[in-house]
Design a protein around this motif. Structure first.
Motif, PDB file in Angstrom:
ATOM      1  N   LEU A  39       2.419  12.416   1.409  1.00 31.67           N
ATOM      2  CA  LEU A  39       3.080  12.097   0.143  1.00 31.67           C
ATOM      3  C   LEU A  39       2.153  12.379  -1.043  1.00 31.67           C
ATOM      4  N   GLU A  40       0.892  11.976  -0.915  1.00 31.85           N
ATOM      5  CA  GLU A  40      -0.064  12.193  -1.999  1.00 31.85           C
ATOM      6  C   GLU A  40      -0.292  13.679  -2.224  1.00 31.85           C
ATOM      7  N   HIS A  41      -0.293  14.455  -1.122  1.00 37.09           N
ATOM      8  CA  HIS A  41      -0.430  15.916  -1.256  1.00 37.09           C
ATOM      9  C   HIS A  41       0.801  16.492  -1.957  1.00 37.09           C
ATOM     10  N   TYR A  42       1.979  15.998  -1.596  1.00 41.17           N
ATOM     11  CA  TYR A  42       3.223  16.502  -2.172  1.00 41.17           C
ATOM     12  C   TYR A  42       3.265  16.236  -3.683  1.00 41.17           C
ATOM     13  N   PHE A  43       2.876  15.014  -4.097  1.00 42.60           N
ATOM     14  CA  PHE A  43       2.936  14.661  -5.512  1.00 42.60           C
ATOM     15  C   PHE A  43       1.675  15.055  -6.271  1.00 42.60           C
ATOM     16  N   GLY A  44       0.641  15.433  -5.548  1.00 45.79           N
ATOM     17  CA  GLY A  44      -0.578  15.898  -6.197  1.00 45.79           C
ATOM     18  C   GLY A  44      -1.382  14.820  -6.878  1.00 45.79           C
ATOM     19  N   THR A  45      -1.253  13.567  -6.393  1.00 45.43           N
ATOM     20  CA  THR A  45      -1.995  12.467  -6.998  1.00 45.43           C
ATOM     21  C   THR A  45      -2.085  11.314  -6.004  1.00 45.43           C
ATOM     22  N   ALA A  46      -3.068  10.450  -6.237  1.00 47.20           N
ATOM     23  CA  ALA A  46      -3.211   9.277  -5.374  1.00 47.20           C
ATOM     24  C   ALA A  46      -2.091   8.280  -5.652  1.00 47.20           C
ATOM     25  N   LEU A  47      -1.540   7.714  -4.577  1.00 47.12           N
ATOM     26  CA  LEU A  47      -0.475   6.725  -4.702  1.00 47.12           C
ATOM     27  C   LEU A  47      -0.963   5.309  -4.416  1.00 47.12           C
ATOM     28  N   ILE A  48      -2.047   5.204  -3.616  1.00 45.21           N
ATOM     29  CA  ILE A  48      -2.585   3.882  -3.278  1.00 45.21           C
ATOM     30  C   ILE A  48      -4.101   3.906  -3.387  1.00 45.21           C
ATOM     31  N   GLU A  49      -4.661   2.726  -3.542  1.00 40.86           N
ATOM     32  CA  GLU A  49      -6.112   2.544  -3.487  1.00 40.86           C
ATOM     33  C   GLU A  49      -6.396   1.568  -2.362  1.00 40.86           C
ATOM     34  N   ARG A  50      -7.231   1.987  -1.410  1.00 36.38           N
ATOM     35  CA  ARG A  50      -7.532   1.159  -0.246  1.00 36.38           C
ATOM     36  C   ARG A  50      -8.757   0.297  -0.509  1.00 36.38           C
ATOM     37  N   SER A  51      -8.725  -0.923   0.033  1.00 34.86           N
ATOM     38  CA  SER A  51      -9.887  -1.805  -0.050  1.00 34.86           C
ATOM     39  C   SER A  51      -9.868  -2.725   1.160  1.00 34.86           C
ATOM     40  N   SER A  52     -10.907  -3.534   1.308  1.00 32.63           N
ATOM     41  CA  SER A  52     -10.969  -4.468   2.439  1.00 32.63           C
ATOM     42  C   SER A  52      -9.885  -5.537   2.350  1.00 32.63           C
ATOM     43  N   ARG A  53      -9.326  -5.714   1.173  1.00 34.87           N
ATOM     44  CA  ARG A  53      -8.285  -6.724   0.980  1.00 34.87           C
ATOM     45  C   ARG A  53      -6.878  -6.151   1.113  1.00 34.87           C
ATOM     46  N   GLY A  54      -6.781  -4.875   1.463  1.00 39.39           N
ATOM     47  CA  GLY A  54      -5.476  -4.252   1.616  1.00 39.39           C
ATOM     48  C   GLY A  54      -5.358  -3.020   0.742  1.00 39.39           C
ATOM     49  N   VAL A  55      -4.149  -2.773   0.235  1.00 35.11           N
ATOM     50  CA  VAL A  55      -3.934  -1.607  -0.625  1.00 35.11           C
ATOM     51  C   VAL A  55      -3.342  -2.061  -1.959  1.00 35.11           C
ATOM     52  N   ARG A  56      -3.642  -1.279  -2.979  1.00 34.57           N
ATOM     53  CA  ARG A  56      -3.081  -1.518  -4.302  1.00 34.57           C
ATOM     54  C   ARG A  56      -2.447  -0.219  -4.775  1.00 34.57           C
ATOM     55  N   LEU A  57      -1.269  -0.312  -5.348  1.00 35.99           N
ATOM     56  CA  LEU A  57      -0.579   0.880  -5.828  1.00 35.99           C
ATOM     57  C   LEU A  57      -1.211   1.372  -7.118  1.00 35.99           C
ATOM     58  N   THR A  58      -1.354   2.677  -7.210  1.00 33.80           N
ATOM     59  CA  THR A  58      -1.768   3.285  -8.472  1.00 33.80           C
ATOM     60  C   THR A  58      -0.556   3.322  -9.397  1.00 33.80           C
ATOM     61  N   SER A  59      -0.756   3.794 -10.618  1.00 27.49           N
ATOM     62  CA  SER A  59       0.374   3.910 -11.545  1.00 27.49           C
ATOM     63  C   SER A  59       1.439   4.841 -10.974  1.00 27.49           C
ATOM     64  N   ALA A  60       0.982   5.940 -10.351  1.00 25.82           N
ATOM     65  CA  ALA A  60       1.932   6.866  -9.731  1.00 25.82           C
ATOM     66  C   ALA A  60       2.628   6.201  -8.545  1.00 25.82           C
ATOM     67  N   GLY A  61       1.875   5.394  -7.805  1.00 23.05           N
ATOM     68  CA  GLY A  61       2.463   4.681  -6.678  1.00 23.05           C
ATOM     69  C   GLY A  61       3.514   3.689  -7.121  1.00 23.05           C
ATOM     70  N   GLU A  62       3.249   2.992  -8.224  1.00 25.28           N
ATOM     71  CA  GLU A  62       4.236   2.045  -8.766  1.00 25.28           C
ATOM     72  C   GLU A  62       5.507   2.773  -9.180  1.00 25.28           C
ATOM     73  N   LEU A  63       5.324   3.962  -9.771  1.00 25.28           N
ATOM     74  CA  LEU A  63       6.480   4.749 -10.192  1.00 25.28           C
ATOM     75  C   LEU A  63       7.321   5.172  -8.994  1.00 25.28           C
ATOM     76  N   LEU A  64       6.661   5.628  -7.929  1.00 27.88           N
ATOM     77  CA  LEU A  64       7.385   6.033  -6.728  1.00 27.88           C
ATOM     78  C   LEU A  64       8.038   4.834  -6.049  1.00 27.88           C
TER      79      LEU A  64
END
Length: 306
Positions: A39-64
């Motif tokens: 999905l990130e390759h298709y949209f050409g941008t990061a959709l999530i940010e990974r961390s030890s506490r889970g994942v957080r949506l980027t602005s593009a991820g929130e839009l999707l």
């Protein structure tokens, strides 16, 4: 882009965890990660940010995320329409109802319909009138039945009928001896009413204010069952549409007493569907059934197609 990737992303949005979403989908976390990478390759941008506490949506991820759920629901709707073309006559109908009062009105219509179409499944969600209308607009619901609701773009009122609130009392309660009650008389009895989050309560407050009186209930509750139980035990009277306690009235447990002078609360009950989305066979047939029930179950009220 594959539909599977959107399904996986939608589950990840809810779980906010790669492992949690993978467990729910019954797949390996690596398989889910690959789909997100696609999905990130298709949209050409990061959709999530990974961390030890889970994942957080980027602005593009929130839009999707805001659109992926609706897109998937629309695709599921199309699948149901295709099933209908094949004559399978099965499916699922999602109904949102604004409050337990409306749910009680819906129950007999749903029961009769289910006996006729046993292969159809239903989900009934009790929500505020606004949330019910928004659910139809966002394709979360096929049908909404609401009281005290406001119009919203993307929806239309299939049928509008009028519902009247009567005083509901136990058959052996002193109020039951009256053919009708004034608002002033009503204040002499302990009252059970819904809380301020309900449109009906706001209407009750306005009714008493118009009579120059203040509503001073003994019981305030968000539960229709609690209201009915208090009334059945003679501890209070309440204001409800008579249809919601029809069984108890027929059994001789409760009585419905009109407000004198026709000054009781009258409010539209709306049967709402999407303005531009074709209903599946199951949803269309159920809408017809609810429409018919509303016209037949409210004496002297044939309803109005809006």
């Amino acid at each position: 882009m594959q539909i599977r990737a959107l399904i996986y992303f939608d589950e990840l949005v809810r779980a906010r965890s790669i492992r949690g979403a993978a467990d729910k989908l019954n797949i390996q976390p690596t398989a889910l990660s690959r789909q997100i990478d696609q999905l990130e390759h298709y949209f050409g941008t990061a959709l999530i940010e990974r961390s030890s506490r889970g994942v957080r949506l980027t602005s593009a991820g929130e839009l999707l995320a805001a659109r992926a759920g609706k897109t998937l629901r629309e695709l599921d709707h199309v699948r149901q329409l295709i099933d209908d073309l094949e004559g399978l006559k099965r499916g699922h109908v999602s109904i949102f109802a604004s409050g337990a009062t409306v749910a009680n009105l819906l129950a007999p219509a749903l029961a009769d319909f289910s006996l006729k179409y046993p292969n159809i499944r239903f989900s009934v969600t009790i929500a505020s009138a606004r949330a019910a209308i928004e659910a139809v607009a966002n394709a979360e619901a096929d049908i909404a039945v609401t009281l005290f609701s406001e119009a919203q773009s993307g929806t239309r009122v299939r049928l509008r009928a009028e519902i009247v609130y009567d005083v509901i009392a136990a058959a052996n309660h002193p109020a039951a001896s009256h053919a009708e009650l004034t608002i002033a008389q009503l204040t002499t009895y302990p009252l059970a009413v819904p809380d301020q989050s309900f449109g009906a309560r706001l209407a009750f407050d306005a009714l008493f204010k118009s009579a120059g009186l203040t509503l001073d209930p003994v019981f305030v509750t968000s539960s229709l069952d609690m209201q009915k139980e208090l009334v059945l035990r003679g501890a209070a009277v309440t204001l409800l549409p008579a249809l919601t306690v029809l069984r108890e009235c027929r059994a001789g447990q409760l009585v419905a007493i009109p407000i004198a002078g026709g000054k009781g609360i009258r409010t539209p009950i709306d049967l709402c569907i999407a303005a531009d989305r074709q209903l599946s066979f199951a949803a269309a047939k159920l809408t017809d059934a609810i429409d018919r029930f509303m016209r037949e179950a409210m004496p002297g009220n044939k309803g109005k197609t809006a």
